[in-house]
Design a protein around this motif. Structure first.
Motif, PDB file in Angstrom:
ATOM      1  N   GLN A 126      34.002  51.738  95.311  1.00  0.00           N
ATOM      2  CA  GLN A 126      34.800  52.861  95.778  1.00  0.00           C
ATOM      3  C   GLN A 126      35.535  53.488  94.590  1.00  0.00           C
ATOM      4  OE1 GLN A 126      34.692  53.865  99.053  1.00  0.00           O
ATOM      5  NE2 GLN A 126      33.066  52.317  99.149  1.00  0.00           N
ATOM      6  N   PRO A 127      35.938  54.760  94.688  1.00  0.00           N
ATOM      7  CA  PRO A 127      36.629  55.420  93.576  1.00  0.00           C
ATOM      8  C   PRO A 127      37.933  54.696  93.206  1.00  0.00           C
ATOM      9  CG  PRO A 127      35.936  57.030  95.215  1.00  0.00           C
ATOM     10  CD  PRO A 127      35.696  55.678  95.812  1.00  0.00           C
ATOM     11  N   VAL A 128      38.338  54.867  91.954  1.00  0.00           N
ATOM     12  CA  VAL A 128      39.613  54.310  91.524  1.00  0.00           C
ATOM     13  C   VAL A 128      40.746  54.958  92.307  1.00  0.00           C
ATOM     14  CG1 VAL A 128      38.841  53.723  89.204  1.00  0.00           C
ATOM     15  CG2 VAL A 128      39.825  55.986  89.632  1.00  0.00           C
ATOM     16  N   ILE A 129      41.866  54.265  92.373  1.00  0.00           N
ATOM     17  CA  ILE A 129      43.026  54.737  93.130  1.00  0.00           C
ATOM     18  C   ILE A 129      44.133  55.075  92.134  1.00  0.00           C
ATOM     19  CG2 ILE A 129      44.711  54.159  94.912  1.00  0.00           C
ATOM     20  CD1 ILE A 129      42.619  52.022  95.845  1.00  0.00           C
ATOM     21  N   PRO A 130      44.426  56.356  91.916  1.00  0.00           N
ATOM     22  CA  PRO A 130      45.480  56.721  90.962  1.00  0.00           C
ATOM     23  C   PRO A 130      46.872  56.479  91.533  1.00  0.00           C
ATOM     24  CG  PRO A 130      44.553  58.685  91.954  1.00  0.00           C
ATOM     25  CD  PRO A 130      43.755  57.524  92.489  1.00  0.00           C
ATOM     26  N   ALA A 131      47.800  56.173  90.644  1.00  0.00           N
ATOM     27  CA  ALA A 131      49.201  55.970  91.030  1.00  0.00           C
ATOM     28  C   ALA A 131      50.068  56.310  89.826  1.00  0.00           C
ATOM     29  CB  ALA A 131      49.430  54.530  91.475  1.00  0.00           C
ATOM     30  N   LEU A 132      51.378  56.357  90.044  1.00  0.00           N
ATOM     31  CA  LEU A 132      52.325  56.613  88.959  1.00  0.00           C
ATOM     32  C   LEU A 132      53.103  55.345  88.669  1.00  0.00           C
ATOM     33  CD1 LEU A 132      53.752  60.134  89.920  1.00  0.00           C
ATOM     34  CD2 LEU A 132      52.064  59.592  88.144  1.00  0.00           C
ATOM     35  N   ASN A 133      53.241  55.008  87.392  1.00  0.00           N
ATOM     36  CA  ASN A 133      54.071  53.868  87.010  1.00  0.00           C
ATOM     37  C   ASN A 133      55.516  54.317  86.841  1.00  0.00           C
ATOM     38  OD1 ASN A 133      54.330  55.075  84.501  1.00  0.00           O
ATOM     39  ND2 ASN A 133      52.975  53.644  83.447  1.00  0.00           N
ATOM     40  N   PRO A 134      56.464  53.402  86.570  1.00  0.00           N
ATOM     41  CA  PRO A 134      57.882  53.799  86.465  1.00  0.00           C
ATOM     42  C   PRO A 134      58.162  54.818  85.365  1.00  0.00           C
ATOM     43  CG  PRO A 134      57.710  51.439  86.803  1.00  0.00           C
ATOM     44  CD  PRO A 134      56.311  51.944  86.575  1.00  0.00           C
ATOM     45  N   VAL A 163      48.351  55.806  86.362  1.00  0.00           N
ATOM     46  CA  VAL A 163      47.592  54.570  86.168  1.00  0.00           C
ATOM     47  C   VAL A 163      46.542  54.502  87.270  1.00  0.00           C
ATOM     48  CG1 VAL A 163      49.475  53.325  85.038  1.00  0.00           C
ATOM     49  CG2 VAL A 163      49.276  53.252  87.527  1.00  0.00           C
ATOM     50  N   TYR A 164      45.585  53.601  87.098  1.00  0.00           N
ATOM     51  CA  TYR A 164      44.468  53.540  88.032  1.00  0.00           C
ATOM     52  C   TYR A 164      44.222  52.103  88.485  1.00  0.00           C
ATOM     53  CZ  TYR A 164      43.524  58.196  86.190  1.00  0.00           C
ATOM     54  OH  TYR A 164      43.640  59.507  85.817  1.00  0.00           O
ATOM     55  N   TRP A 165      44.110  51.948  89.799  1.00  0.00           N
ATOM     56  CA  TRP A 165      43.661  50.683  90.373  1.00  0.00           C
ATOM     57  C   TRP A 165      42.150  50.753  90.566  1.00  0.00           C
ATOM     58  CZ3 TRP A 165      46.762  46.538  91.005  1.00  0.00           C
ATOM     59  CH2 TRP A 165      48.146  46.750  91.036  1.00  0.00           C
ATOM     60  N   ILE A 166      41.452  49.684  90.193  1.00  0.00           N
ATOM     61  CA  ILE A 166      40.022  49.621  90.440  1.00  0.00           C
ATOM     62  C   ILE A 166      39.778  49.638  91.951  1.00  0.00           C
ATOM     63  CG2 ILE A 166      37.950  48.179  90.241  1.00  0.00           C
ATOM     64  CD1 ILE A 166      38.731  49.469  87.632  1.00  0.00           C
TER      65      ILE A 166
END
Length: 247
Positions: free
Chosen positions: A184-192, A197-200
């Protein structure tokens, strides 16, 4: 019989505790496992820092490294004997098809196999270890089968157990690896720091779950036992590459 036990979920995981408990009455077991979860570590060895080993209260040896580190250290210095068998697991989730390339559970068994020791990797195919006690008993039975009648040469077996009570397991099948679709596609997020950043992403669905595959066997209530090999040479392409280089 002397057995080295490892895993990739870490020394305190329910799966390795259950496996060690069912094997202990039947063999001399030594557990050497990672300090923390190393799922997806594949066959990586830690070469950029020294590794430490401590012994937990339950007697397990704990290594601050990967599954391959654990087995490598055990076989090259920690143990004063060569085990008759290396056993890895019970993993928290499936290791079927393409999973085996990434799996730390399989990697621990691979490390034993590379040292010339028959090795088995055990995985329970649903997260959370449902029916773990039943799965552990099946793992024990396969190990005892090996003790009674060892395979004729060095074998590496990947074993996946369906998440079912013992009475619903339909038997054991020898299988080949199936295939998965792309992850499945990576899951983008924001760090502090407000950086992306990206979760596999999660593993893909089965692309080949046809008859004879590990996916098919488990889906139909069977334990899948897949013999693996490590020769990555693509024999069928040797002549083609040689011809290409000589043109």
């Amino acid at each position: 019989m002397k057995i080295l036990v490892s895993n990739d979920d870490g020394y305190s995981a329910a799966g390795i505790e259950a496996l060690a408990d069912v094997l202990a009455p039947h063999a001399q077991i030594t557990v050497v496992a990672p300090e923390v979860n190393h799922s997806g570590a594949s066959n990586s060895l830690t070469l950029n820092r020294p590794l430490s080993v401590r012994q937990a209260k339950n007697g397990f040896y704990v290594v601050n490294g990967t599954p391959s580190d654990c087995v490598h250290i055990a076989l090259t210095g920690l143990l004063d004997f060569k085990p008759d068998l290396v056993v890895s697991g019970i993993n928290n989730g499936a290791n079927m098809g393409d999973d085996t390339i990434y799996s730390g559970t399989v990697a621990a068994a691979v490390e034993g196999y590379l040292f010339g020791i028959p090795s088995l990797a055990f995985s329970l195919t649903e997260k959370g270890w449902p029916h773990l006690a039943d799965a552990a008993n099946w793992c024990r039975d396969l190990v005892l089968r090996f003790a009674r009648k060892p395979l004729p040469s060095n074998y590496l077996l990947n074993v996946n157990l369906p998440p079912l009570p013992a009475a619903q397991i339909r038997g054991i099948k020898t299988t080949r690896l199936g295939k998965r679709h792309a992850s499945q596609p990576v899951i983008p997020a924001l760090n502090p720091q407000n950086e992306t950043v990206y979760w596999i992403g999660a593993a893909g669905d089965a692309a080949d779950d046809s008859s004879g595959t590990d996916f098919n066997a488990v889906a139909n209530g069977f334990i899948a036992v897949t013999p693996l090999r490590l020769d990555l040479t693509h024999d069928q392409q040797l002549d083609h590459v040689a011809q290409w280089l000589n043109e």
